[in-house]
Scaffold this motif. Sequence first.
Motif, PDB file in Angstrom:
ATOM      1  N   GLY A  91     -11.315  -7.399  -6.207  1.00  0.00           N
ATOM      2  CA  GLY A  91     -11.974  -6.607  -5.177  1.00  0.00           C
ATOM      3  C   GLY A  91     -11.346  -6.727  -3.802  1.00  0.00           C
ATOM      4  N   CYS A  92     -10.124  -7.229  -3.694  1.00  0.00           N
ATOM      5  CA  CYS A  92      -9.472  -7.399  -2.384  1.00  0.00           C
ATOM      6  C   CYS A  92      -9.253  -6.037  -1.727  1.00  0.00           C
ATOM      7  N   PRO A  93      -9.704  -5.841  -0.482  1.00  0.00           N
ATOM      8  CA  PRO A  93      -9.568  -4.532   0.172  1.00  0.00           C
ATOM      9  C   PRO A  93      -8.146  -4.215   0.633  1.00  0.00           C
ATOM     10  N   VAL A  94      -7.256  -5.217   0.648  1.00  0.00           N
ATOM     11  CA  VAL A  94      -5.884  -4.965   1.102  1.00  0.00           C
ATOM     12  C   VAL A  94      -4.882  -5.157  -0.037  1.00  0.00           C
ATOM     13  N   TYR A  95      -5.365  -5.093  -1.266  1.00  0.00           N
ATOM     14  CA  TYR A  95      -4.466  -5.188  -2.423  1.00  0.00           C
ATOM     15  C   TYR A  95      -3.399  -4.105  -2.323  1.00  0.00           C
ATOM     16  N   ALA A  96      -2.133  -4.515  -2.388  1.00  0.00           N
ATOM     17  CA  ALA A  96      -1.014  -3.584  -2.237  1.00  0.00           C
ATOM     18  C   ALA A  96      -0.019  -3.799  -3.372  1.00  0.00           C
TER      19      ALA A  96
END
Length: 362
Positions: free
Chosen positions: A34-39
């Motif tokens: 659920g990481c909002p900055v997963y890239a």
Amino acid sequence: MPELNGITVHPDCRHFRGDIPCRPNKEHGYQCGGCPVYAPVLQRILIIKLGAIGDVIRTTPLLRRLRLEYPAAKITWLTLTPAILPQGEIDEVLKLELASVLHLQAREFDILFNLDKDKEACALHDSIRATQKFGYTLHPNGVAWPSNTLANHKFLTGVFDELSQQNEKPYVQEIFELCGYEFRGEEYVFDNHQDKGYDWSALPTGKPRIGLNTGCGDRWTTRLWSDEKWVALITQLQQAGYAPVLLGGTAEDERNRRLQAVTGAAYLGTFPLEQFINLMHQMDLIVTQVTMAMHISIALQKPTVLMNNIFNPYEFDLYGRGQLVQPDRQCVCFYRGTCKLGTSCMEDLPADKVFAAVQASL
């Protein structure tokens, strides 16, 4: 997505480190699930450009094109001088040493650019796995060789003086074409270190500061300008209302102290590289020969008056800022460290000519 002990982990993320917490975890407490900055990394790109420092600096425009073409790429850069590269703009900066070589040879890349003809760089081109490879490979005879036809032009201008003298392409354009791109005037990617908060209260104020980089290294000393020429230029600058500031490293320290004593021009001494870069950033214009300071000046987008004699003038792109000036006598010592005629033609570059270029460039 992979899980370890029931915890989601994203090894394909640009932020993921594998040995220590990533920055989003350290600063915000994010975990992969659920990481909002997963890239997620879609391409892995390796640039091999080892040295010299100036050539590393003037290869950085390539980063702008790569970020445009591959916005989700992880870019790794292998070099001899990691400190000169803009750390925030490159995902992974590695120094050429055994540890780096060992783990690069165990990885896979989508694209590899080897932009050096050094034998170790060519060997790495051949031993590191990549889907596409550009630049230089190692010939069976143990010398550099074009990896594909895109590298032919840059290769040939480097091994035959006659072709080098006929070349009318700037270095950056040659590098772009070697990598399969058209050069569109991309600027350097560079850190001016303004955030370091260096104290420059000793610099003159109220007048345009003209940085004078008085040295050129010890490889091609045919580029040197005499003290008498520097004194004449400094005097003209002072009389015209400019504030000349002497620049250089330890090799130029003695000369700069002499020039300061004779002219009263500002000289603050020598500094570590990052601080020296920031000192140059305080200038309104830089006068320099073909040396590291020239590359830094162009990277800082400063108007640059470039004094050149032994190199092909087409090699240098000042991006429309500044002027290139050459001696009144034609140079006959192309890429030579000593003058065939005994006295360098740089002595035939008048101070008046450099001064006029300064005025025109400001």
